[in-house]
Design an enzyme around this catalytic site. Structure first.
Site, PDB file in Angstrom:
ATOM      1  N   ASP A  12       0.713  -1.270  -0.013  1.00  0.00           N
ATOM      2  CA  ASP A  12      -0.042   0.154  -0.002  1.00  0.00           C
ATOM      3  C   ASP A  12       0.806   1.204  -0.054  1.00  0.00           C
ATOM      4  O   ASP A  12       1.994   1.240   0.411  1.00  0.00           O
ATOM      5  CB  ASP A  12      -0.941   0.106   1.215  1.00  0.00           C
ATOM      6  CG  ASP A  12      -1.479   1.060   1.434  1.00  0.00           C
ATOM      7  OD1 ASP A  12      -2.416   1.611   0.345  1.00  0.00           O
ATOM      8  OD2 ASP A  12      -1.416   1.730   2.566  1.00  0.00           O
ATOM      9  N   ASP A  14      -0.146   5.229   1.012  1.00  0.00           N
ATOM     10  CA  ASP A  14      -0.426   6.194   1.954  1.00  0.00           C
ATOM     11  C   ASP A  14      -0.478   5.438   3.403  1.00  0.00           C
ATOM     12  O   ASP A  14      -1.246   4.692   3.565  1.00  0.00           O
ATOM     13  CB  ASP A  14      -1.825   6.952   1.741  1.00  0.00           C
ATOM     14  CG  ASP A  14      -1.668   7.888   0.622  1.00  0.00           C
ATOM     15  OD1 ASP A  14      -0.649   8.033  -0.020  1.00  0.00           O
ATOM     16  OD2 ASP A  14      -2.762   8.511   0.170  1.00  0.00           O
ATOM     17  N   ASP A 198      -1.789  -0.584   5.945  1.00  0.00           N
ATOM     18  CA  ASP A 198      -1.786  -0.006   7.146  1.00  0.00           C
ATOM     19  C   ASP A 198      -3.439   0.127   7.540  1.00  0.00           C
ATOM     20  O   ASP A 198      -4.003   0.569   8.668  1.00  0.00           O
ATOM     21  CB  ASP A 198      -1.402   1.505   7.234  1.00  0.00           C
ATOM     22  CG  ASP A 198      -2.481   2.656   6.329  1.00  0.00           C
ATOM     23  OD1 ASP A 198      -2.550   2.069   5.064  1.00  0.00           O
ATOM     24  OD2 ASP A 198      -2.543   3.427   6.954  1.00  0.00           O
TER      25      ASP A 198
END
Ligand SMILES: [Mg+2]
Length: 266
Positions: A12, A14, A198
């Protein structure tokens, strides 16, 4: 002679490879260099658009690797998943919702460029790339939790999936990061896979990889305990963003015996 690929890293962006606030990735440079050295492709996997991801691939030295865009709706560098025009169809479904539900969601397409710039901290050009949607629609839920649940359920009944990222609720029709992951694995045929993320929209990817790494993000509540954490197949970083990413990847390369002659990385 055939070269075998020892590892593919799905990540991922961001809040994971990029800092949640500044989008800085410099702290991850040592691990990225090591992955390049051992011939392990890094597959960016994000809700970002193809235009945004292509630019990031150039900056990160990952040009030419496959990448997953718009939360799994599209695959860059291979045949596309969904067809063009899906974004328009998605917007039509959104606008068919009862006004009470529709008005709680403000998507990137509803926003002026300046609003996207303010929300994301992106430059004008970068925000324009973020608004160039082919498949999916990220946005903010402005109402309460009950309204949000009703909104997600109403969209689900219309075949639209809503996935929560670290910052935005992203709507899409078909395709998850995990769906595209299977295509990437079929392409590279690596010996192993690692996935890092996240947020809730990364869970399927974390669970589908041989090793999943939950990168801590103090800007939102932590992910629930996942299947795989009991056995150590899924781990969590202490540090957030690219600092946590760098440490976790170097430690895993060590654990997997993939660092060859490299020393002194702690
Ligand atoms: Mg994220």
């Amino acid at each position: 002679m055939t070269t075998s690929i020892p590892l593919v890293v799905f990540t991922d962006l961001d809040g994971t490879l990029l800092d949640h606030v500044t989008y800085d990735w410099e702290p991850a440079r040592p691990a990225l260099a090591e992955l390049a050295r051992i011939g392990a492709p890094v597959v960016l996997s994000s809700s970002k658009t193809a235009a945004e991801i292509a630019q990031l691939q150039d900056r990160l030295g990952l040009t030419g690797h496959l990448a997953i865009c718009e939360n799994g709706c599209g695959l860059i560098g291979a045949r596309q998943g969904a067809g063009p025009g899906d974004h328009a169809a998605l917007r039509r479904e959104l606008d068919r919702l009862p006004p009470a539900l529709r008005q709680g969601f403000r998507g990137f397409t509803d926003m002026h460029l300046s609003e996207v710039m303010d929300l994301t901290g992106l430059s004008r050009d970068d925000a324009a790339r973020a608004k160039a949607r082919d498949f999916s629609e990220p946005g903010l839920w402005l109402g309460d939790d009950a309204g949000r649940a009703a909104f997600v359920a109403a969209l689900g009944a219309r075949g639209v999936t809503a996935r929560q990222g670290g910052r935005f609720l992203t709507l899409s029709v078909g395709g998850s990061k995990a769906d595209r992951m299977a295509e990437v694995i079929a392409h590279y045929r690596p010996a192993r896979t690692i996935a890092l993320g996240d947020a809730p929209n990364d869970i399927e990817m974390l669970e589908a990889a041989d090793i999943g790494v939950i990168v801590g993000n103090p800007h939102h509540s932590p992910l629930p305990r996942l299947r795989g954490e009991d056995t150590g197949r899924i781990i969590r970083t202490d540090r957030p963003g690219p600092v946590g990413w760098n440490r976790a990847v170097l430690a895993l390369l060590d654990r997997l015996g993939l660092q060859k002659d490299r020393q002194g990385h702690g």
